[in-house]
Design a protein around this motif. Structure first.
Motif, mmCIF file in Angstrom:
data_model
loop_
_atom_site.group_PDB
_atom_site.id
_atom_site.type_symbol
_atom_site.label_atom_id
_atom_site.label_comp_id
_atom_site.label_asym_id
_atom_site.label_seq_id
_atom_site.Cartn_x
_atom_site.Cartn_y
_atom_site.Cartn_z
ATOM 1 N N ARG A 1 -4.277 2.261 7.507
ATOM 2 C CA ARG A 1 -5.512 1.543 7.806
ATOM 3 C C ARG A 1 -6.544 1.608 6.695
ATOM 4 N NH1 ARG A 1 -4.117 -1.456 11.778
ATOM 5 N NH2 ARG A 1 -6.336 -1.828 12.147
ATOM 6 N N SER A 2 -6.295 2.395 5.645
ATOM 7 C CA SER A 2 -7.293 2.545 4.586
ATOM 8 C C SER A 2 -6.594 2.892 3.288
ATOM 9 C CB SER A 2 -8.298 3.657 4.942
ATOM 10 O OG SER A 2 -7.624 4.902 5.063
ATOM 11 N N LEU A 3 -7.341 2.828 2.202
ATOM 12 C CA LEU A 3 -6.798 3.240 0.921
ATOM 13 C C LEU A 3 -6.561 4.747 0.935
ATOM 14 C CD1 LEU A 3 -9.030 1.128 -1.494
ATOM 15 C CD2 LEU A 3 -6.793 0.564 -0.540
ATOM 16 N N GLY A 4 -5.644 5.203 0.105
ATOM 17 C CA GLY A 4 -5.266 6.615 0.112
ATOM 18 C C GLY A 4 -6.032 7.479 -0.846
ATOM 19 N N THR A 5 -7.279 7.093 -1.147
ATOM 20 C CA THR A 5 -8.079 7.851 -2.116
ATOM 21 C C THR A 5 -8.247 9.301 -1.702
ATOM 22 O OG1 THR A 5 -9.294 5.786 -2.499
ATOM 23 C CG2 THR A 5 -10.226 7.799 -3.431
ATOM 24 N N PHE A 6 -8.365 9.557 -0.398
ATOM 25 C CA PHE A 6 -8.587 10.921 0.082
ATOM 26 C C PHE A 6 -7.414 11.850 -0.223
ATOM 27 C CE2 PHE A 6 -6.225 9.000 3.485
ATOM 28 C CZ PHE A 6 -5.481 10.006 4.049
ATOM 29 N N LYS A 7 -6.254 11.265 -0.563
ATOM 30 C CA LYS A 7 -5.078 12.099 -0.868
ATOM 31 C C LYS A 7 -4.903 12.351 -2.358
ATOM 32 C CE LYS A 7 -2.778 9.049 1.378
ATOM 33 N NZ LYS A 7 -1.757 8.170 2.006
ATOM 34 N N GLU A 8 -5.703 11.660 -3.205
ATOM 35 C CA GLU A 8 -5.555 11.808 -4.643
ATOM 36 C C GLU A 8 -5.762 13.270 -5.051
ATOM 37 O OE1 GLU A 8 -4.487 9.686 -6.665
ATOM 38 O OE2 GLU A 8 -4.779 7.724 -5.747
ATOM 39 N N GLY A 9 -4.827 13.792 -5.817
ATOM 40 C CA GLY A 9 -4.926 15.166 -6.296
ATOM 41 C C GLY A 9 -4.525 16.210 -5.279
ATOM 42 N N ARG A 10 -4.182 15.804 -4.082
ATOM 43 C CA ARG A 10 -3.783 16.744 -3.034
ATOM 44 C C ARG A 10 -2.263 16.686 -2.893
ATOM 45 N NH1 ARG A 10 -8.438 16.012 1.685
ATOM 46 N NH2 ARG A 10 -10.233 16.316 0.301
ATOM 47 N N ARG A 11 -1.600 17.467 -3.690
ATOM 48 C CA ARG A 11 -0.145 17.388 -3.768
ATOM 49 C C ARG A 11 0.531 17.731 -2.452
ATOM 50 N NH1 ARG A 11 1.263 20.094 -9.706
ATOM 51 N NH2 ARG A 11 0.100 18.562 -10.966
ATOM 52 N N VAL B 1 -4.195 -2.314 0.902
ATOM 53 C CA VAL B 1 -3.722 -1.053 1.493
ATOM 54 C C VAL B 1 -2.217 -0.912 1.279
ATOM 55 C CG1 VAL B 1 -3.452 0.224 3.653
ATOM 56 C CG2 VAL B 1 -5.592 -0.979 3.173
ATOM 57 N N ALA B 2 -1.481 -2.011 1.459
ATOM 58 C CA ALA B 2 -0.029 -1.980 1.265
ATOM 59 C C ALA B 2 0.326 -1.664 -0.187
ATOM 60 C CB ALA B 2 0.582 -3.319 1.678
ATOM 61 N N GLU B 3 -0.371 -2.292 -1.120
ATOM 62 C CA GLU B 3 -0.079 -2.055 -2.539
ATOM 63 C C GLU B 3 -0.342 -0.604 -2.924
ATOM 64 O OE1 GLU B 3 1.395 -4.016 -4.770
ATOM 65 O OE2 GLU B 3 1.684 -5.445 -3.141
ATOM 66 N N GLU B 4 -1.406 -0.024 -2.384
ATOM 67 C CA GLU B 4 -1.684 1.371 -2.704
ATOM 68 C C GLU B 4 -0.626 2.291 -2.097
ATOM 69 O OE1 GLU B 4 -5.357 4.502 -2.606
ATOM 70 O OE2 GLU B 4 -5.259 2.654 -3.744
ATOM 71 N N LEU C 1 -17.705 1.823 -1.574
ATOM 72 C CA LEU C 1 -17.038 2.118 -2.839
ATOM 73 C C LEU C 1 -15.530 2.001 -2.678
ATOM 74 C CD1 LEU C 1 -19.153 5.244 -3.890
ATOM 75 C CD2 LEU C 1 -19.629 2.810 -4.262
ATOM 76 N N GLU C 2 -15.044 2.117 -1.458
ATOM 77 C CA GLU C 2 -13.636 1.909 -1.126
ATOM 78 C C GLU C 2 -13.574 1.431 0.320
ATOM 79 O OE1 GLU C 2 -11.696 5.951 0.165
ATOM 80 O OE2 GLU C 2 -12.831 6.299 -1.678
ATOM 81 N N GLU C 3 -12.522 0.697 0.655
ATOM 82 C CA GLU C 3 -12.449 0.119 1.993
ATOM 83 C C GLU C 3 -11.012 -0.284 2.279
ATOM 84 O OE1 GLU C 3 -14.069 -0.207 5.350
ATOM 85 O OE2 GLU C 3 -15.595 -0.161 3.777
ATOM 86 N N GLY C 4 -10.637 -0.249 3.555
ATOM 87 C CA GLY C 4 -9.360 -0.803 3.959
ATOM 88 C C GLY C 4 -9.574 -2.264 4.312
ATOM 89 N N LEU C 5 -9.635 -2.555 5.606
ATOM 90 C CA LEU C 5 -9.997 -3.891 6.068
ATOM 91 C C LEU C 5 -11.133 -3.705 7.064
ATOM 92 C CD1 LEU C 5 -8.821 -6.774 5.486
ATOM 93 C CD2 LEU C 5 -7.950 -6.699 7.814
ATOM 94 N N SER C 6 -12.307 -4.125 6.688
ATOM 95 C CA SER C 6 -13.522 -3.784 7.427
ATOM 96 C C SER C 6 -13.682 -4.586 8.709
ATOM 97 C CB SER C 6 -14.747 -4.007 6.539
ATOM 98 O OG SER C 6 -15.934 -3.914 7.292
#
Length: 399
Positions: free
Chosen positions: A149-159, A182-185, A302-307
């Motif tokens: 449902r959203s971009l995966g920015t919150f997982k960046e750097g969290r191996r 969202v699919a592309e990310e 600054l980031e969004e899935g589908l609002s």
């Protein structure tokens, strides 16, 4: 759907017999708060029941205000009682207790799935879909679907999170994203094969397209409305700076912020420092009334899935100014104002255009509504989910 694959989905352990006619679906989400994901899940659950499908909504942690929207719908609600885990360096004893509680919640999930025997389990949001995949295997659920449902920015750097996600995604038959961005990310971040993910945009019900009676707001100024949780990634600080710039240009406005979150104290101080008229209204259940009252709707994320907030503004023909992030351009291209993120000058320019050029604002609002009516209705969203579930179930039964 786009990108539905022709190859076989990932196998689910076991050889349990699979019914070929779709009749039982379980949906899973954390709770039933006022967020956009929760709104879409409630809408999907009601739509599945309307299709004659026995539907259960599994709640990982608790209930919430959207439960009222399911009253009398025929959807069965089951709470699993998960509380979350405290950081170990804060309170080790509490962490151990919460871990045990999480394991008990997982055991309840597996036990419920074994009793209810859904043909499809569709889990939404990170903590749910990483629990759902192994539970589905243990309970021998024929088809497991994960929602993005959203971009995966919150997982960046969290191996560790990424590793767990990749493992559970390998146990999942299919992934549904609510936007192409969202699919592309997910494809990039998780290494998903393209034939394992599809895009089904969010939907809106008939009532979302009705204009409500405008809310009472004590102001004679133009009203700019932003509906978003008060969190850093929503970009409110740039919006307040943009409002200050508008005021300096001679365009004073009243900014209405609907939503709650940890940024509230900082935003209150910023508004006072800038000397702008900002009304922080917290969580509201009468958002349609404020949409009807607004001259312009804005989303400075600054980031969004589908609002959902953007979709709701489009549905009643309000002009929208939003940052060009995530799935927002998919909604507003050619019928909204898109500006770069973290750019208060560009945001002020877009707002000024919509507030001063009434013909352009009306034209864009009308175009947005027409596009939403054609592409974002709930019936289409539910139908596409039902078609996907049936397709996956048929593939499973053919193996």
């Amino acid at each position: 759907m786009t990108g539905c694959r022709d190859t076989e989905p990932a196998k689910i352990a076991g050889n349990a017999a699979t019914d070929t006619e779709l009749s039982r679906v379980s949906l899973m989400i954390g709770q039933l708060g006022l967020g956009g994901a929760e709104k879409q899940v409630v809408m999907l659950a009601r739509g599945l029941v309307a299709h004659g499908i026995e539907t259960t909504l599994l709640l990982l942690s608790g209930r919430g205000p959207r439960e009222e929207e399911l009253a009398g719908s025929g959807v069965t609600i089951v709470s699993l009682g998960y509380r979350g885990i405290t950081r170990p360096w804060v309170d080790l004893r509490r962490t151990l207790s919460d871990t045990a509680a999480a394991l008990r919640a997982f055991a309840r999930l597996v036990a419920h799935l074994r009793r209810a025997r859904p043909q499809v389990l569709h889990a939404f949001l990170f903590h749910c879909y990483i629990a759902a995949a192994p539970a589905a295997r243990l309970a021998r659920v024929p088809v497991c679907v994960a929602g993005r449902r959203s971009l995966g920015t919150f997982k960046e750097g969290r191996r560790a999170q990424l590793a767990v996600e990749r493992v559970t995604t390998g146990m999942t038959d299919f992934v549904v994203a609510n936007a192409h961005a969202v699919a592309e990310e997910a494809l990039r971040q998780e290494g998903l094969p393209r034939d394992k993910i599809a895009v089904i945009h969010n939907g809106m019900e008939e009532r979302d397209f009705r204009v409500a009676a405008p809310a009472h707001l004590a102001t004679d100024l133009p009203v700019v409305l932003c509906v978003a949780n008060l969190r850093t990634y929503k970009g409110h600080e740039y919006l307040l700076d943009a409002m200050c710039r508008l005021q300096q240009r001679g365009h004073r406005c009243t900014l209405v912020l609907i939503g709650e979150g940890p940024q509230r104290p900082d935003l209150e101080r910023q508004a006072q420092r800038l000397g702008i008229d900002v009304r922080l209204l917290g969580h509201r259940t009468d958002v349609p009334a404020f949409l009807a009252r607004a001259d312009v709707v804005v989303l400075p994320s600054l980031e969004e899935g589908l609002s959902n907030a953007v979709m709701e503004a489009m549905a009643i023909g309000r002009p929208v100014v939003a940052t060009s992030v995530g799935g927002t351009p998919e909604l507003l291209r050619d019928h909204g104002v898109l500006v770069p993120p973290a750019d208060p000058g560009a945001l002020a320019d877009g707002l000024q255009w919509m507030l001063t050029d009434h013909a352009a604002a009306a034209r864009l609002g009308k175009a947005a509504r027409e596009w939403a009516l054609e592409h974002l209705n709930a019936d289409s969203m539910v139908e596409r989910h039902v078609s996907l579930y049936r397709e996956l179930l048929e593939r499973r039964s053919d193996r």
